[in-house]
Write an enzyme that holds these catalytic residues in place. Structure first.
Site: not given
Ligand code: GLC
Length: 743
Positions: A283-285, A287
């Site tokens: 996942s992105d930071w 998210s």
């Protein structure tokens, strides 16, 4: 190392380095042998990624016992930990856990690590795929020598909106060019394949359509047809998957009402299903937790459930997995098979990287030192920096400059800049002041010393202080030639850097007016991470060179181009708007029922009444110190059927006095289809260098497969009918021919 893991290691010893595609049976058996030993907590630990305790690239959650969690196997990966010393330190901690499963170290090595390369958007302007692959190769060598296993690159987000600050990180507006660049960068980062100590795992990000955020506002909503998604935004990711990219990263945005992080369609049905992707999704930071803000999850527990079930394998920094997954499994809301699939994917990559066999294989102090100041790396950086610059104007052939010039005034806020050349998503090293040449230093070397140079800053990047104008005017007035540097600061493009105004910041364009008014031969250098708007400068300055941010070798490369040691060959990877009101602006638009063909079309036109319909500079545009002439297009036939090849050719002639490199571009238009089709689509390009006076025939071979598109039913098909084909210097060059596709 415990007996159990060494068993897995033995299994692996015989396993050949896994190809970047497909699975290796021995690796899979080893993965299963480890998986069978793991407790639920240990499995969840592998799905958990923390930022290191030293620097961060997002909002940190300080919950204190990070290192204890590493030691107890509750962390599978860390980011923002670099250097052999620190990575070894943390790896030693991880190997104190029961199963001694090694950590993966991930890092944003976007355009270089110790040697910083041009911004990715600048590199895209080189259209030189081999040079971009070489750039990623050097980045991987330097990063892997510093203990990094995995880079969160390449960023593959197509964008038609320069208000979005992250355009600097991608390949621009075109899907065809962006897909080729995706492949080149993945190959560069992953090199000979996982397990080779100069290779790092690459990461296709941000999946997907992050670059289409409404209003160009970072993290904003994305809503589009599935046809547009498949036609424009997905292909670069498919290219990366086909190139064997190790990982994907999902995006912050919601897409058609579903946050990408929680999208089963994107992560399971499409990526892991239809595309058969066998790597893992990070996942992105934060998210996962941000799905609460999106209004898609009511709390962290639901967020963890939605993300895990949708196929987000690893949780970067939201802590949702480490806090909630065990309960969700016990409650039956997340099946153990979901956990096992995620963990299997993560363990697979760790094994392919050889980390089970030797957790310290990337922690080699000597290799780190050998790669720390490699002159060959700087040569490669200077080469692509030269190729990335775009000559926008050169009236009266002000450029190239002669070293015999009696005096040169260098004016502007970037003349003596050093670290600014590194741009966003880069690394500042303590010795950069010595390593990076400013434009002043590089021009001084070309001119044999400072004696013929004059300097004035003139103005700051931002603010309305004009007090420096007088000195700038005075110095410029004394010189034979003026070099004027303007643009945006290195951190004005990048993540969370969307801007409503793309004008030259502060009073810089006023400074340009004051200097140009002197009537001297003036070269304006524009530094930026995105297309800016500078209409007055564009219309009045004699010469303009778009220099982006070019990295460690930026100053040297700019001087090389200024003095003709390299003839500029860059071509714009994005359309440049005349005003923010024109955005989104891109060349491959539909024709509409009332197309505006010319600015003179007064009525019923799809345009503005107060502005030209054309961009300031079109996609693919760029000048040279020489002039290229295109012959009309010749076709091998007037029709094309399935199984046949149509050859389109032109003769290109260098009409100038110096050798130069041209990027010959092939565009195609389907005049009528079962859905409306763009007025042009880039379908090929060839770069060639011609000596002064030299002519050469260039040909493109086209088959019906090149004409495919997604129809209303999302089938990827070609259709018979009338087509036009263009071979020229940019998207606005209508050197055309017609042909017909027959059923
Ligand atoms: C950031 C970025 C992403 C980056 C990650 C780790 O928020 O969106 O591109 O890789 O966090 O730094």
């Amino acid at each position: 190392m415990s007996r159990i893991i060494s068993f897995a290691w033995l299994l692996l010893c015989a396993a050949p380095a896994t190809a970047q595609t497909g699975l290796n049976k021995k690796t899979e058996r080893a993965v299963d042998s480890v998986l069978r030993l793991m407790t639920l907590d240990e499995k969840i630990g592998q799905m958990n990624q923390y930022n290191g305790p030293w620097s961060a690239t997002g909002p940190l959650t300080n919950d204190g016992n990070l290192l204890d969690q590493v030691k107890s196997g509750k962390v599978g990966s860390m980011l923002n930990v670099t250097g052999v010393k620190r990575t070894r330190e943390l790896q030693e901690l991880a190997l104190q856990s029961r199963l001694k499963i090694p950590l993966l170290f991930g890092q944003d090595v976007i355009h270089g690590y110790r040697t910083i390369f041009p911004l990715p958007l600048a590199e895209a302007a080189s259209w030189d795929l081999a040079a971009m692959e070489a750039s990623a190769r050097v980045a991987a060598k330097e990063a892997s020598a510093a203990g990094i296993h995995w880079t969160f690159a390449p960023m593959l987000d197509i964008s038609r909106d320069p208000r979005w600050g992250r355009v600097m990180e991608g390949a621009g507006e075109d899907t065809y060019l962006g897909s080729l660049i995706a492949t080149a960068r993945v190959k560069g980062f992953q090199g000979k394949g996982f397990g080779d100590t100069s290779a790092v795992m690459a990461c296709a990000k941000h999946f997907v359509a992050y670059g289409a955020a409404e209003g160009g506002r970072d993290y904003n909503t994305v809503d589009m047809s599935m046809r547009r998604l498949h036609e424009v935004y997905l292909p670069p990711f498919k290219a990366a998957a086909d190139a064997g990219v190790a990982t994907f990263m999902n995006s912050f945005n919601d897409l058609n009402g579903i946050p990408a992080t929680g999208s089963k369609y994107l992560q399971r049905d499409l990526l892991k299903g239809a595309w058969k992707f066998n790597g893992f999704m990070v996942s992105d930071w934060g998210s996962i937790g941000e799905m609460i803000n999106h209004g898609y999850a009511k709390d962290n527990r639901e967020a963890a459930m939605l993300a895990a079930n949708a196929g987000s394998d690893m949780d970067m920094e939201s802590r949702s997995y480490t806090k909630e997954l065990a309960t969700l499994v016990k409650e039956g809301k997340v099946k153990m098979s979901v956990i096992d699939d995620a963990v299997r994917r993560i363990l697979r990559k760790k094994m392919e990287m050889g980390l089970f066999a030797n957790p310290y294989k990337y922690a080699d102090l000597k290799r780190e030192q050998d790669n720390w100041d490699n002159p060959e790396h700087r040569k490669i950086a200077r080469d692509i920096a030269q190729k990335s610059m775009v000559l926008l104007k050169n009236e009266g052939s002000v450029l190239p400059l002669s070293t015999k010039t009696s005096s040169i005034a260098l004016i502007g806020p970037f003349v003596k800049a050093k670290s600014d050349h590194l741009g966003f998503w880069s690394y500042d090293w303590p010795d950069d002041t010595a390593r990076i040449s400013s434009i002043w230093e590089a021009v001084s070397r070309k001119m044999g010393g400072d004696s013929k140079l004059l300097y004035a800053k003139g103005a700051a990047i931002t603010g309305d202080d004009r007090s420096g104008f007088a000195e700038a005017i005075e110095k410029a007035g004394k010189a034979e030639i003026v070099i004027l540097t303007v643009g945006e600061a290195r951190d004005m493009s990048g993540e969370a850097k969307s801007r409503s105004s793309l004008q030259l910041p502060g009073v810089q364009e006023e400074l340009v007016k004051a200097i140009v008014a002197l009537g001297k031969p003036t070269v304006v250098l524009i530094s930026a991470g995105r297309p800016l708007i500078f209409n007055w400068t564009a219309d009045h300055a004699p010469a303009i060179l778009y220099t982006w941010w070019l990295g460690t070798e930026g100053g040297n490369a700019i001087a090389d181009v200024l003095f003709g040691d390299y003839n500029p060959s860059g071509r714009l990877p994005m359309s440049f708007p005349r005003a923010e009101g024109q955005i989104p602006i891109y060349y491959n638009h539909y024709n509409t029922g009332r197309p505006a063909m010319h600015d003179s079309d007064k009525f019923y036109r799809s345009a503005y009444t107060d502005l030209s319909i054309y961009p300031k500079y079109p996609f693919g545009y760029g000048l040279s110190y020489t002039q290229f002439e295109y012959s009309p297009v010749s076709l091998s036939a007037a029709t094309l059927r399935k199984g046949q090849t149509l050859r389109a050719s032109v003769t290109l002639t260098n009409k100038g006095k110096v050798a130069g490199k041209e990027t010959v571009q092939l565009y195609i238009r389907d005049l009528s289809g079962s859905v409306v089709r763009p007025v042009k689509e880039l379908k090929g390009f060839q770069q060639l260098t011609l000596a002064a006076g030299e002519s050469r025939k260039i040909s493109f071979d086209i088959t019906v497969e090149d004409l495919r598109f997604y129809n209303e039913q999302l089938q990827y098909i070609w259709e018979p009918g009338a087509f036009k084909l263009y071979i020229g210097k940019d998207a606005a060059h209508n050197n055309e021919a017609a042909f017909e596709v027959l059923q």
